[in-house]
Design an enzyme around this catalytic site. Structure first.
Site, PDB file in Angstrom:
ATOM      1  N   GLU A   1      11.439 -31.537 -35.100  1.00 56.44           N
ATOM      2  CA  GLU A   1      10.722 -31.094 -33.906  1.00 56.44           C
ATOM      3  C   GLU A   1      11.674 -30.757 -32.767  1.00 56.44           C
ATOM      4  OE1 GLU A   1       7.792 -30.694 -34.587  1.00 56.44           O
ATOM      5  OE2 GLU A   1       6.903 -32.345 -35.715  1.00 56.44           O
TER       6      GLU A   1
ATOM      7  N   HIS B   1      12.305 -40.800 -37.646  1.00 52.72           N
ATOM      8  CA  HIS B   1      11.440 -40.243 -38.693  1.00 52.72           C
ATOM      9  C   HIS B   1      11.049 -41.355 -39.654  1.00 52.72           C
ATOM     10  CE1 HIS B   1      10.046 -37.643 -41.991  1.00 52.72           C
ATOM     11  NE2 HIS B   1       9.864 -36.749 -41.043  1.00 52.72           N
TER      12      HIS B   1
HETATM   13  N1  COA Z   1      12.755 -42.985 -29.351  1.00 52.75           N
HETATM   14  C1  COA Z   1      13.030 -44.241 -29.032  1.00 52.75           C
HETATM   15  N2  COA Z   1      12.894 -45.280 -29.863  1.00 52.75           N
HETATM   16  C2  COA Z   1      12.458 -45.016 -31.101  1.00 52.75           C
HETATM   17  C3  COA Z   1      12.153 -43.718 -31.510  1.00 52.75           C
HETATM   18  C4  COA Z   1      12.318 -42.668 -30.589  1.00 52.75           C
HETATM   19  N3  COA Z   1      12.043 -41.416 -30.903  1.00 52.75           N
HETATM   20  N4  COA Z   1      11.730 -43.745 -32.794  1.00 52.75           N
HETATM   21  C5  COA Z   1      11.749 -45.041 -33.162  1.00 52.75           C
HETATM   22  N5  COA Z   1      12.197 -45.818 -32.138  1.00 52.75           N
HETATM   23  C6  COA Z   1      12.379 -47.253 -32.156  1.00 52.75           C
HETATM   24  C7  COA Z   1      11.041 -47.957 -32.002  1.00 52.75           C
HETATM   25  O1  COA Z   1      10.724 -48.179 -30.637  1.00 52.75           O
HETATM   26  C8  COA Z   1      11.273 -49.238 -32.745  1.00 52.75           C
HETATM   27  O2  COA Z   1      11.993 -50.116 -31.925  1.00 52.75           O
HETATM   28  P1  COA Z   1      11.696 -51.712 -31.920  1.00 52.75           P
HETATM   29  O3  COA Z   1      12.013 -52.127 -33.334  1.00 52.75           O
HETATM   30  O4  COA Z   1      12.641 -52.216 -30.882  1.00 52.75           O
HETATM   31  O5  COA Z   1      10.255 -51.826 -31.579  1.00 52.75           O
HETATM   32  C9  COA Z   1      12.208 -48.816 -33.878  1.00 52.75           C
HETATM   33  O6  COA Z   1      12.858 -47.633 -33.440  1.00 52.75           O
HETATM   34  C10 COA Z   1      11.440 -48.497 -35.168  1.00 52.75           C
HETATM   35  O7  COA Z   1      10.298 -47.715 -34.867  1.00 52.75           O
HETATM   36  P2  COA Z   1       9.143 -47.353 -35.925  1.00 52.75           P
HETATM   37  O8  COA Z   1       7.928 -46.877 -35.213  1.00 52.75           O
HETATM   38  O9  COA Z   1       8.996 -48.456 -36.911  1.00 52.75           O
HETATM   39  O10 COA Z   1       9.822 -46.152 -36.633  1.00 52.75           O
HETATM   40  P3  COA Z   1       9.140 -45.201 -37.644  1.00 52.75           P
HETATM   41  O11 COA Z   1      10.223 -44.803 -38.543  1.00 52.75           O
HETATM   42  O12 COA Z   1       7.926 -45.755 -38.254  1.00 52.75           O
HETATM   43  O13 COA Z   1       8.658 -44.027 -36.675  1.00 52.75           O
HETATM   44  C11 COA Z   1       8.322 -41.903 -35.737  1.00 52.75           C
HETATM   45  C12 COA Z   1       8.794 -42.698 -36.958  1.00 52.75           C
HETATM   46  C13 COA Z   1       8.551 -40.421 -36.005  1.00 52.75           C
HETATM   47  C14 COA Z   1       6.816 -42.150 -35.503  1.00 52.75           C
HETATM   48  C15 COA Z   1       9.122 -42.344 -34.489  1.00 52.75           C
HETATM   49  O14 COA Z   1      10.497 -42.240 -34.744  1.00 52.75           O
HETATM   50  C16 COA Z   1       8.720 -41.573 -33.231  1.00 52.75           C
HETATM   51  O15 COA Z   1       7.736 -41.937 -32.570  1.00 52.75           O
HETATM   52  N6  COA Z   1       9.488 -40.503 -32.868  1.00 52.75           N
HETATM   53  C17 COA Z   1       9.177 -39.686 -31.701  1.00 52.75           C
HETATM   54  C18 COA Z   1       8.088 -38.663 -32.001  1.00 52.75           C
HETATM   55  C19 COA Z   1       8.582 -37.545 -32.891  1.00 52.75           C
HETATM   56  O16 COA Z   1       9.660 -36.992 -32.713  1.00 52.75           O
HETATM   57  N7  COA Z   1       7.743 -37.203 -33.876  1.00 52.75           N
HETATM   58  C20 COA Z   1       8.021 -36.128 -34.794  1.00 52.75           C
HETATM   59  C21 COA Z   1       8.394 -36.662 -36.147  1.00 52.75           C
HETATM   60  S1  COA Z   1       8.841 -35.355 -37.270  1.00 52.75           S
END
Ligand code: COA
Length: 378
Positions: free
Chosen positions: A319, A264
């Site tokens: 979710e 998140h």
């Molecule tokens: N599964 C696997 N790896 C994940 C992940 C997930 N759900 N969420 C983050 N990561 C990893 C990324 O690949 C990244 O790895 P890296 O540094 O090796 O490249 C690291 O964690 C940080 O990711 P980042 O995109 O900067 O995190 P964020 O906090 O900005 O992203 C989300 C938030 C929600 C976009 C992300 O966690 C995600 O895509 N989750 C899955 C979709 C989801 O459940 N969405 C509903 C949200 S309420």
């Protein structure tokens, strides 16, 4: 001859370039609210100071909407779904059956706004009328696209029960209605997310509350915002059974995929909404067959994510458990985003009220990065 400044004088462009710019407005404080507090580090969420877990346990969605609008805790507050104006039904009937439910809902709210007198500033009555209308509209669309006639609202039912009744044509059992009500409560409000910010921008121009919600639905339609519960359903069905969970999770991560329902932008701890929904899903009368699968996949996923990202806490988000609840309630997965939008109506309208009570047109600045002033080619 034109009057140009000396070469070393600060131009308008260079002066503004020194001001900080945060892409996506990340970290920018763009307002003040007393509606909800999202404490990402501690994994806590409160609406007007009340903990989300307590609200799910003791409240109903209409009581929570009323709390957000007025600040008053009246747990018996009821709102029934509202009839659909004829003009809106005509519009819904005209939509092709393959219309995306989010497009249908956005269109219905827009048509509804055209049938109402909605002077500025927005009022609690306007918010209540819109909150009561939208579930009827989504249910009617779902029936019309299946070739079935819309069902009239039953004023004896509370909002979420009424929505299920209008969707299915039969009264839901109380545990099912309760589970969806809990989902509506956790989805009701979440700070300055993109759709809520849109609602405030629209209302800040002294436009009406229907326009604010139309804009918010359009914003929530984007896959970066509208949520991943139907993708969670896809992933769980790919996993298939608990003994495949570990291998599937490892292979998905090795392919560079993200596990839906984890991580998140704000929460670094377990999403409190996921915890509340898990409790609700566990209490459902006809427990979704794969709730057990979800619980087992979650254990594996948390362990493997912690192994792969020891420095970045990646925990379960809302979710993940929204998926078993929405499936358990019997909703078609393509209705999930629009159902989330119904839930967020409380927050969008409450923010519209809060913005208008202390209004200032939302109009930020932008850094100009185009060419310097120049003459048109001869
Ligand atoms: N599964 C696997 N790896 C994940 C992940 C997930 N759900 N969420 C983050 N990561 C990893 C990324 O690949 C990244 O790895 P890296 O540094 O090796 O490249 C690291 O964690 C940080 O990711 P980042 O995109 O900067 O995190 P964020 O906090 O900005 O992203 C989300 C938030 C929600 C976009 C992300 O966690 C995600 O895509 N989750 C899955 C979709 C989801 O459940 N969405 C509903 C949200 S309420």
């Amino acid at each position: 001859m034109t009057d140009s400044p000396p070469a070393d004088a600060p131009t308008a462009e260079s002066a503004q370039a020194t001001r900080p710019y945060s892409p996506g407005l990340e970290g920018v404080i763009a307002g003040e609210t007393s509606l909800s507090f999202v404490d990402g580090d501690r994994g806590r969420l409160t609406y007007r100071g009340y903990r989300i877990g307590d609200l799910v346990e003791r409240g109903t969605y209409p009581a929570i909407a009323n709390l957000l609008w007025t600040g008053d805790w009246a747990p018996d507050h009821r709102i029934a779904t509202a009839p659909i104006p004829d003009a809106v039904l005509t519009v819904l009937r005209a939509l092709p059956a393959e219309t995306k439910p989010m497009d249908a809902l956005r269109t219905a709210v827009s048509a509804w706004g055209a049938t109402q007198d909605l002077p500025w500033p927005p009022t609690v009555e306007q918010a209540r009328a819109l909150l009561a209308f939208s579930p009827s509209a989504l249910a009617a669309f779902a029936r019309l696209r299946a070739g079935e006639p819309p069902v009239e609202p039953d004023p004896s039912l509370d909002l979420v029960e009424g929505f299920l009744y209008q969707l299915n044509g039969t009264r839901p059992d109380p545990a099912t209605a309760r589970a969806l009500d809990a989902y509506f409560i956790v989805g009701a409000e979440h700070g300055f997310n993109a759709s809520t910010f849109t609602s405030r921008v629209v209302i800040s121009t002294r436009s009406d509350i229907a326009s604010a919600v139309v804009g918010a639905i359009g914003t929530m339609k984007g896959p970066l915002h509208g949520g991943a519960p139907s993708e969670v359903v896809d992933q769980l069905s790919q996993v298939g059974s608990a003994e495949h969970a570990e291998a599937w999770v490892r292979e998905a991560l090795a392919r560079g995929e993200r596990l839906m329902g984890f991580g998140h932008r704000v929460y670094r701890a377990y999403d409190p909404r996921a915890a509340a929904l898990r409790t609700v899903a566990e209490g459902m009368a006809n427990k979704p067959a794969w709730l057990q699968l979800a619980i087992e996949v979650e254990d594996v996923a948390l362990r493997v994510l912690a192994e792969k990202h020891p420095d970045r806490p990646l925990k379960t988000n809302v979710e993940f458990y929204a998926a078993p609840v929405l499936m358990g309630v019997g909703l078609a997965p393509d209705l999930f985003p629009a159902t989330f939008s119904l839930a967020r109506h409380a927050g969008w309208t409450a923010h519209a009220l809060e913005q208008s009570a202390n209004n200032r047109l939302i109009r930020p600045d932008v850094n100009y990065v185009g060419p310097a002033e120049r003459d048109l080619p001869a």
